[in-house]
Design a protein around this motif. Sequence first.
Motif, PDB file in Angstrom:
ATOM      1  N   GLU A 167       8.696   7.783  21.388  1.00 23.03           N
ATOM      2  CA  GLU A 167       8.120   8.192  20.112  1.00 23.03           C
ATOM      3  C   GLU A 167       7.056   9.259  20.335  1.00 23.03           C
ATOM      4  O   GLU A 167       6.103   9.046  21.096  1.00 23.03           O
ATOM      5  CB  GLU A 167       7.510   6.996  19.386  1.00 23.03           C
ATOM      6  N   LEU A 170       1.951  11.163  16.311  1.00 23.46           N
ATOM      7  CA  LEU A 170       2.074  11.117  14.853  1.00 23.46           C
ATOM      8  C   LEU A 170       1.533  12.367  14.176  1.00 23.46           C
ATOM      9  O   LEU A 170       1.915  12.665  13.047  1.00 23.46           O
ATOM     10  CB  LEU A 170       1.339   9.888  14.312  1.00 23.46           C
ATOM     11  N   SER A 222       3.949  18.606  16.339  1.00 20.49           N
ATOM     12  CA  SER A 222       4.133  17.224  15.921  1.00 20.49           C
ATOM     13  C   SER A 222       5.243  17.088  14.893  1.00 20.49           C
ATOM     14  O   SER A 222       6.084  16.175  14.991  1.00 20.49           O
ATOM     15  CB  SER A 222       2.816  16.692  15.347  1.00 20.49           C
ATOM     16  N   ARG A 226       8.619  14.944  15.532  1.00 16.08           N
ATOM     17  CA  ARG A 226       8.927  13.777  14.716  1.00 16.08           C
ATOM     18  C   ARG A 226      10.294  13.898  14.045  1.00 16.08           C
ATOM     19  O   ARG A 226      11.028  12.918  13.934  1.00 16.08           O
ATOM     20  CB  ARG A 226       7.852  13.596  13.647  1.00 16.08           C
TER      21      ARG A 226
END
Length: 355
Positions: A167, A170, A222, A226
């Motif tokens: 992951e 964020l 980012s 994502r």
Amino acid sequence: MAKKKGKQKEPHTPALSKKPKKPTKMKHITRKQANALVIESEIAIQQTLEQLQEVRSLAAKAGLSIDCKRLPKTAFTAPVPDPNNDTTTVIPAQATTGGHSNTDHNIVLTGDERTDRIAELRRNLWRRYRMMEPEARQEGRWDRPRLPGERRRRVVREKDLPEAPPEPPLSGYIAFLYQITVKLRHDRPDLPHDQTKVMQEASKLWRIGLSEEEKSYYNKFSSDARALYERQMIEYRATGTYTPSEEFIKLEDATVWVRKESKRNDLEREICSYESLVFPKRPPSMEEEYELRHQKQIFKRKLRLRGLENPDGSLKNGLDFETLFREEQERKAKQQQELKGEDKEDREGRPSEQV
């Protein structure tokens, strides 16, 4: 003989006398008025049940269920006219199991006790069968194999599995924070690491030190990472594997994300040039000082449990903490030497094994 007259007790009179309340007259209604009220109540109940049934039918089309707290959770009997007979029909009602199950907590109660009981037993048996499966018991779902002296984490979500796609950060600020933390730890090998101070410096650099162009670089970093991660998760849930990214990479033994070589900025190129990204918690020169401070904290806690410490932190009866700590260290060193001597005597006195 004449009887002595004693003092007679005077009746108690309250200072403030309250007037007695007049009894309220009960208003009686006639039989005709009572029948009218019953008919109005039945009409109101009928209209409410019809509206509730209509709402439940609309919710069922949308895949939802509605539970009414005003009505019982069992099947309610609505007076729906039946052309064949003059009896009422039972409409099945939606109910819940109290939220104890996340998969089959919405149930349908038909009003037949036998049918509802059989359905309840089937649900209980199905739950027991699921608990017999290893994955339902959450066994074998760990981030690493079990090793002596190593800690491991139980995996609950799919994205936490080791084979799942990593992951990304964020936000752009978090991506910058990871990178600047590695740089500061690399540039300060002789200072202990304090993540709170590092975050303060990083936030100050983000607000003042970086230009708008550099901030937009990390924000785009980012958002693109994502978006790619969401596509990888869809592929992973469908096939069990995913296609590695051709633009972003997560460095090994660290939480730092960087772009591929062609699109890196100066900070990312500097980080990728480091020989190692794993840093000790404190410099080797401070290891002895840290261990001594840790032993003092443990000894002070022992004195507090023995009741030898005052509320202000000082010791009772004029005791000196440094003196007691030094005596405790000498006692431990002497005990260790005695244990080593006993082990040595056991080894020397043990007969040699014949080969």
